[in-house]
Design a protein around this motif. Structure first.
Motif, mmCIF file in Angstrom:
data_model
loop_
_atom_site.group_PDB
_atom_site.id
_atom_site.type_symbol
_atom_site.label_atom_id
_atom_site.label_comp_id
_atom_site.label_asym_id
_atom_site.label_seq_id
_atom_site.Cartn_x
_atom_site.Cartn_y
_atom_site.Cartn_z
ATOM 1 N N CYS A 1 50.569 51.605 -28.208
ATOM 2 C CA CYS A 1 51.647 52.505 -28.602
ATOM 3 C C CYS A 1 51.925 52.375 -30.097
ATOM 4 O O CYS A 1 52.095 53.385 -30.807
ATOM 5 C CB CYS A 1 52.908 52.195 -27.797
ATOM 6 S SG CYS A 1 54.339 53.206 -28.242
ATOM 7 N N ARG B 1 52.577 62.866 -25.875
ATOM 8 C CA ARG B 1 52.883 61.811 -26.849
ATOM 9 C C ARG B 1 53.117 62.403 -28.237
ATOM 10 O O ARG B 1 54.058 62.022 -28.934
ATOM 11 C CB ARG B 1 51.739 60.798 -26.900
ATOM 12 C CG ARG B 1 51.545 59.983 -25.641
ATOM 13 C CD ARG B 1 50.193 59.304 -25.657
ATOM 14 N NE ARG B 1 49.953 58.517 -24.467
ATOM 15 C CZ ARG B 1 48.772 58.025 -24.117
ATOM 16 N NH1 ARG B 1 47.714 58.244 -24.900
ATOM 17 N NH2 ARG B 1 48.633 57.313 -23.016
ATOM 18 N N PHE C 1 59.350 55.998 -27.846
ATOM 19 C CA PHE C 1 58.926 55.206 -26.684
ATOM 20 C C PHE C 1 59.584 53.832 -26.752
ATOM 21 O O PHE C 1 59.788 53.277 -27.840
ATOM 22 C CB PHE C 1 57.400 55.047 -26.668
ATOM 23 C CG PHE C 1 56.664 56.347 -26.538
ATOM 24 C CD1 PHE C 1 56.507 56.959 -25.311
ATOM 25 C CD2 PHE C 1 56.139 56.976 -27.671
ATOM 26 C CE1 PHE C 1 55.830 58.167 -25.186
ATOM 27 C CE2 PHE C 1 55.461 58.181 -27.565
ATOM 28 C CZ PHE C 1 55.313 58.786 -26.326
ATOM 29 N N TYR D 1 54.661 54.489 -23.370
ATOM 30 C CA TYR D 1 53.599 55.270 -24.004
ATOM 31 C C TYR D 1 52.489 55.645 -23.030
ATOM 32 O O TYR D 1 52.025 56.794 -23.005
ATOM 33 C CB TYR D 1 53.045 54.466 -25.182
ATOM 34 C CG TYR D 1 51.903 55.125 -25.899
ATOM 35 C CD1 TYR D 1 52.131 56.143 -26.818
ATOM 36 C CD2 TYR D 1 50.586 54.712 -25.671
ATOM 37 C CE1 TYR D 1 51.080 56.747 -27.494
ATOM 38 C CE2 TYR D 1 49.535 55.311 -26.342
ATOM 39 C CZ TYR D 1 49.781 56.321 -27.242
ATOM 40 O OH TYR D 1 48.738 56.917 -27.912
#
Length: 534
Positions: A291, A262, A282, A254
């Protein structure tokens, strides 16, 4: 007492585990019998016939890999098949593998007692007595139904429907007022189905779930042909995946990406749906709090964009546990169902159910909800419940329930100390992932272990040591402590057994990865250093 019927091996349960174990035992030339409580094969797919019941793993690997012919002949119709299709598949598999004649249906095991003098197990089914040298539980991880002790349940004047024991004659909800307790994976599947027919549906939610859209679709001939052509590669991927699914490690962490990148990755995961959001976005979703928080907020934003009423959207947005600290259900129009004016969501986390009354439910603040049908979808006593609900006594006379009162102790979920020649398929502290694949690896190990014991002497027994099973339990806890479940975060997760009042909060599954689990399982081979052979 009538004559005792002896078999070398007795298997309890005729779902994926029982069918696969019978196949292996027959291949090895064993005298084997399976005792099944239901009237047909299927296990959890025999009992769970509620509206919307279907898999949340994709069809082409939620199946047996042991028979290449079976894989080539069977044609799945959907990405996530419904309950009746999975049951049809298991029936077909039982016939194809020629194990049906080894199953005695309508035979619920009452107790199993180890006789140390005779070195065999005595198994009781009503007034019928069996004995065997090797006893194998294939009762599954989700077979012990949990019904909270709601006061007054017996006074309700309408229909009480348990999702795990759904009536054979399907209830018609047309024009009826329905109440639903429970918003786990089962409740998530039921809501879109019942809301289409009921006059009203009131959903009582204790804990909101992170529901990822399944993005289900039909499978055409071209897709199926491609899957069948690639099966060798698919099973190779399954064997090396952390949760036994044919998905690739992304190689993405991440913190290595910009915020825009992202969001694009999360969007692609949402579009692909199901467990692919967890495993193909991820690699550190379950171990990096930053994350995980980003994934959680992404899902909450999706809920707000789908559900039109802001208060309902907020109530549906989990705030008390990280994403994937509970097994995230796959949705089939779940959030969209709350835009139906006939559907009402009620929070029972802060305003608990006080009692069931003849007309419906009364909450702690005195508010009353009336309905004609009450659906209870409160889940299972996972992993341990199937075994602790039966009187199974080892060589010391202690029951499994007594032994596991302070937390389950097993080695790999296949054996437990004080219970010689007793094996479990996906027992407590087995790995957590795609269940049919875990079942097959357990079957491989158990089959090899029985072959080894038989090669030693006619009355040899093997029993795991206390040190080995304690070491495995410690490792399972150490793994939990590296994840977002550390320190009991999201503590009512059934992965920790905390959904059952009075049950010790402790791991009931190994979360160190299916691939690592299989490596450890395969390393424990003849002469089986973690076991004592007598």
């Amino acid at each position: 007492m009538g004559k005792v019927e002896f078999h070398e091996v007795i298997v309890i349960g005729a779902g994926f585990g029982g069918i696969g174990m019978l196949n292996r035992m027959k291949q090895d030339g064993r005298d084997v019998l399976c005792l099944e409580a239901g009237s047909d094969v299927g296990g959890v797919w025999f009992w769970n016939t509620y509206p919307g019941a279907r898999t949340d793993s994709e069809a082409w690997y939620y199946c047996f890999s042991v028979s290449e012919e079976l894989g080539q002949e069977w044609n799945w119709t959907e990405r996530y098949p419904k309950q009746d299709e999975v049951r049809q598949y298991l029936s077909y598999a039982a016939d194809k593998l020629d194990v049906r004649s080894n199953i005695v249906f309508n035979s619920k095991v009452d107790k199993a007692i180890y006789d140390a003098d005779r070195r065999q197990w005595s198994v009781s089914v009503g007034d019928k007595e069996y004995a065997c040298r090797f006893l194998i539980s294939a009762m599954g991880i989700l077979s012990s139904v949990f019904i909270p002790p709601f006061p007054g349940l017996d006074v309700f004047e309408g229909r009480v429907l348990l999702t795990a024991r759904w009536p054979d004659e399907k209830p018609d909800f047309t024009g009826r007022r329905v109440g639903l307790i429970g918003t786990g994976a089962t409740g998530v599947q039921i809501v879109p189905e019942v809301s289409q027919h009921a006059d009203s549906l009131t959903v009582f939610q204790r804990t909101a779930n992170f529901v990822i859209p399944a993005q289900n679709h039909d499978l055409d001939d071209e897709f199926r042909a491609d899957i069948k052509r690639r099966y060798p590669q698919i099973w190779q991927k399954v064997d090396r995946h952390a949760f036994a699914m044919p998905m690739d490690v992304t190689g993405r962490l991440y913190r290595d990406f910009t915020e825009d990148q992202r969001m694009e990755i999360f969007e692609e995961g949402w579009r692909r749906g199901g467990f692919r959001f967890l495993f193909e976005t991820f690699d550190d979703v379950m171990v990096d709090p930053e994350c995980n928080q980003a994934a959680s907020e992404f899902i909450r934003a999706k809920i707000r964009s789908i559900v039109k009423d802001p208060e309902t959207a907020e109530l549906l947005s989990p705030r008390d546990h990280p994403y994937a600290s509970k097994r995230p259900p796959a949705g089939h129009g779940y959030y969209e169902a709350y835009n139906n004016p006939k559907v009402t969501l009620v929070d029972i986390k802060t305003n608990k159910i006080e009692r069931v009354i003849p007309e419906g439910l009364q909450l702690e603040d005195g508010s009353i909800f009336e309905f004609d049908d009450l659906i209870i979808a409160t889940g299972f006593d996972a992993f341990t419940g199937a075994l602790t609900s039966v009187e199974i006594r080892g060589k010391s006379g202690q029951t499994i329930a007594e032994k596991w009162a302070e937390g389950a102790k097993t080695l790999f979920g296949v054996a437990t100390h004080d219970f010689p020649n007793f094996f479990m398929i996906t027992g407590p502290l087995a790995t957590f992932g795609n269940v049919p694949t875990t079942i097959e690896r357990n079957i491989d190990w158990i089959g090899d272990a029985i072959k080894f014991v038989r090669s030693q002497s006619s009355d040899a027994v093997m029993e795991v040591t206390e040190q080995a099973e304690q070491g495995w339990a410690d490792l399972a806890q150490e793994v939990i402590d590296t994840t977002v479940l550390k320190d009991g975060v999201g503590a009512n997760s059934w992965i920790l057994g905390a959904n059952i009042p009075g049950k010790k909060v402790a791991p009931v599954a190994y979360l160190g990865g299916f691939h690592n689990y299989v490596d450890k399982l395969r390393a424990e081979k003849a002469p089986y250093p973690s076991f004592v052979l007598k």
